[in-house]
Design a protein around this motif. Sequence first.
Motif, PDB file in Angstrom:
ATOM      1  N   ILE A  99      -2.012   2.385 -10.747  1.00 39.83           N
ATOM      2  CA  ILE A  99      -1.893   3.491  -9.800  1.00 39.83           C
ATOM      3  C   ILE A  99      -0.504   4.109  -9.879  1.00 39.83           C
ATOM      4  O   ILE A  99      -0.354   5.336  -9.896  1.00 39.83           O
ATOM      5  N   LEU A 100       0.527   3.285  -9.953  1.00 37.83           N
ATOM      6  CA  LEU A 100       1.893   3.796 -10.038  1.00 37.83           C
ATOM      7  C   LEU A 100       2.098   4.608 -11.322  1.00 37.83           C
ATOM      8  O   LEU A 100       2.826   5.609 -11.313  1.00 37.83           O
ATOM      9  N   GLY A 101       1.457   4.213 -12.401  1.00 33.34           N
ATOM     10  CA  GLY A 101       1.538   4.973 -13.642  1.00 33.34           C
ATOM     11  C   GLY A 101       0.885   6.339 -13.510  1.00 33.34           C
ATOM     12  O   GLY A 101       1.412   7.341 -14.001  1.00 33.34           O
ATOM     13  N   MET A 102      -0.266   6.387 -12.822  1.00 36.84           N
ATOM     14  CA  MET A 102      -0.936   7.669 -12.600  1.00 36.84           C
ATOM     15  C   MET A 102      -0.089   8.569 -11.712  1.00 36.84           C
ATOM     16  O   MET A 102       0.024   9.774 -11.956  1.00 36.84           O
ATOM     17  N   VAL A 103       0.521   7.986 -10.682  1.00 39.47           N
ATOM     18  CA  VAL A 103       1.377   8.763  -9.784  1.00 39.47           C
ATOM     19  C   VAL A 103       2.563   9.337 -10.548  1.00 39.47           C
ATOM     20  O   VAL A 103       2.964  10.485 -10.338  1.00 39.47           O
ATOM     21  N   THR A 104       3.116   8.569 -11.471  1.00 39.58           N
ATOM     22  CA  THR A 104       4.243   9.050 -12.274  1.00 39.58           C
ATOM     23  C   THR A 104       3.857  10.274 -13.086  1.00 39.58           C
ATOM     24  O   THR A 104       4.653  11.207 -13.232  1.00 39.58           O
ATOM     25  N   LYS A 105       2.639  10.306 -13.606  1.00 40.99           N
ATOM     26  CA  LYS A 105       2.198  11.427 -14.430  1.00 40.99           C
ATOM     27  C   LYS A 105       1.997  12.712 -13.644  1.00 40.99           C
ATOM     28  O   LYS A 105       2.060  13.806 -14.211  1.00 40.99           O
ATOM     29  N   THR A 132      -6.345  13.099 -13.674  1.00 41.23           N
ATOM     30  CA  THR A 132      -5.567  12.065 -12.996  1.00 41.23           C
ATOM     31  C   THR A 132      -5.646  12.243 -11.487  1.00 41.23           C
ATOM     32  O   THR A 132      -5.807  11.273 -10.746  1.00 41.23           O
ATOM     33  N   LEU A 133      -5.549  13.493 -11.008  1.00 46.72           N
ATOM     34  CA  LEU A 133      -5.698  13.748  -9.567  1.00 46.72           C
ATOM     35  C   LEU A 133      -7.078  13.308  -9.092  1.00 46.72           C
ATOM     36  O   LEU A 133      -7.207  12.683  -8.032  1.00 46.72           O
ATOM     37  N   LYS A 134      -8.098  13.598  -9.878  1.00 44.90           N
ATOM     38  CA  LYS A 134      -9.465  13.206  -9.517  1.00 44.90           C
ATOM     39  C   LYS A 134      -9.598  11.687  -9.473  1.00 44.90           C
ATOM     40  O   LYS A 134     -10.221  11.130  -8.577  1.00 44.90           O
ATOM     41  N   ALA A 135      -8.982  11.002 -10.440  1.00 40.40           N
ATOM     42  CA  ALA A 135      -9.044   9.540 -10.490  1.00 40.40           C
ATOM     43  C   ALA A 135      -8.324   8.906  -9.301  1.00 40.40           C
ATOM     44  O   ALA A 135      -8.711   7.832  -8.845  1.00 40.40           O
ATOM     45  N   LEU A 136      -7.299   9.580  -8.803  1.00 38.27           N
ATOM     46  CA  LEU A 136      -6.582   9.085  -7.627  1.00 38.27           C
ATOM     47  C   LEU A 136      -7.358   9.366  -6.340  1.00 38.27           C
ATOM     48  O   LEU A 136      -6.997   8.872  -5.280  1.00 38.27           O
ATOM     49  N   LYS A 188       0.851  -1.184   0.000  1.00 42.29           N
ATOM     50  CA  LYS A 188       0.000   0.000   0.000  1.00 42.29           C
ATOM     51  C   LYS A 188       0.886   1.233   0.000  1.00 42.29           C
ATOM     52  O   LYS A 188       1.970   1.227   0.571  1.00 42.29           O
ATOM     53  N   ILE A 189       0.393   2.282  -0.655  1.00 44.15           N
ATOM     54  CA  ILE A 189       1.091   3.559  -0.632  1.00 44.15           C
ATOM     55  C   ILE A 189       0.114   4.652  -0.201  1.00 44.15           C
ATOM     56  O   ILE A 189      -1.101   4.531  -0.390  1.00 44.15           O
ATOM     57  N   LYS A 190       0.661   5.692   0.405  1.00 43.23           N
ATOM     58  CA  LYS A 190      -0.123   6.857   0.800  1.00 43.23           C
ATOM     59  C   LYS A 190       0.258   7.992  -0.135  1.00 43.23           C
ATOM     60  O   LYS A 190       1.424   8.350  -0.245  1.00 43.23           O
ATOM     61  N   ILE A 191      -0.738   8.550  -0.819  1.00 44.74           N
ATOM     62  CA  ILE A 191      -0.518   9.625  -1.775  1.00 44.74           C
ATOM     63  C   ILE A 191      -1.131  10.896  -1.194  1.00 44.74           C
ATOM     64  O   ILE A 191      -2.300  10.908  -0.817  1.00 44.74           O
ATOM     65  N   VAL A 234      -4.765   9.772   0.358  1.00 50.99           N
ATOM     66  CA  VAL A 234      -5.469   8.516   0.138  1.00 50.99           C
ATOM     67  C   VAL A 234      -4.469   7.379   0.268  1.00 50.99           C
ATOM     68  O   VAL A 234      -3.295   7.537  -0.056  1.00 50.99           O
ATOM     69  N   GLU A 235      -4.938   6.242   0.770  1.00 55.10           N
ATOM     70  CA  GLU A 235      -4.125   5.030   0.829  1.00 55.10           C
ATOM     71  C   GLU A 235      -4.682   4.057  -0.193  1.00 55.10           C
ATOM     72  O   GLU A 235      -5.864   3.731  -0.168  1.00 55.10           O
ATOM     73  N   VAL A 236      -3.825   3.627  -1.114  1.00 54.51           N
ATOM     74  CA  VAL A 236      -4.254   2.743  -2.190  1.00 54.51           C
ATOM     75  C   VAL A 236      -3.251   1.623  -2.363  1.00 54.51           C
ATOM     76  O   VAL A 236      -2.112   1.706  -1.914  1.00 54.51           O
ATOM     77  N   GLU A 237      -3.703   0.554  -3.032  1.00 52.93           N
ATOM     78  CA  GLU A 237      -2.798  -0.534  -3.390  1.00 52.93           C
ATOM     79  C   GLU A 237      -1.838  -0.046  -4.471  1.00 52.93           C
ATOM     80  O   GLU A 237      -2.231   0.705  -5.353  1.00 52.93           O
ATOM     81  N   ALA A 238      -0.600  -0.497  -4.407  1.00 51.98           N
ATOM     82  CA  ALA A 238       0.423  -0.065  -5.371  1.00 51.98           C
ATOM     83  C   ALA A 238       0.373  -0.939  -6.623  1.00 51.98           C
ATOM     84  O   ALA A 238       1.282  -1.706  -6.906  1.00 51.98           O
ATOM     85  N   THR A 239      -0.707  -0.801  -7.385  1.00 56.32           N
ATOM     86  CA  THR A 239      -0.847  -1.552  -8.627  1.00 56.32           C
ATOM     87  C   THR A 239      -0.090  -0.825  -9.743  1.00 56.32           C
ATOM     88  O   THR A 239       0.194   0.378  -9.622  1.00 56.32           O
ATOM     89  N   PRO A 240       0.214  -1.499 -10.824  1.00 55.18           N
ATOM     90  CA  PRO A 240       0.882  -0.815 -11.948  1.00 55.18           C
ATOM     91  C   PRO A 240       0.072   0.377 -12.482  1.00 55.18           C
ATOM     92  O   PRO A 240       0.644   1.382 -12.883  1.00 55.18           O
TER      93      PRO A 240
END
Length: 61
Positions: free
Chosen positions: A43-49, A22-26, A3-6, A35-41
């Motif tokens: 989610i990680l791609g959205m965070v990178t953007k 992208t912020l809204k989707a997160l 899990k990651i906290k964004i 938000v705390e979410v699972e670190a799926t590929p």
Amino acid sequence: MAKIKITQVKSGIDRPERQKLTLKALGLNKMHASVEVEATPQILGMVTKVNHLVKVEQVNG
């Protein structure tokens, strides 16, 4: 899965529409919202953007 906290640390104002969506989707809609979410590929791609607008931390446990 880990899990990651964004946390949103910069505003989405005056950013491209894709970054705002992208912020809204997160699940981030206000400054310093977290938000705390699972670190799926996906989610990680959205965070990178939007990595210049958010802070990411690992959640233990």
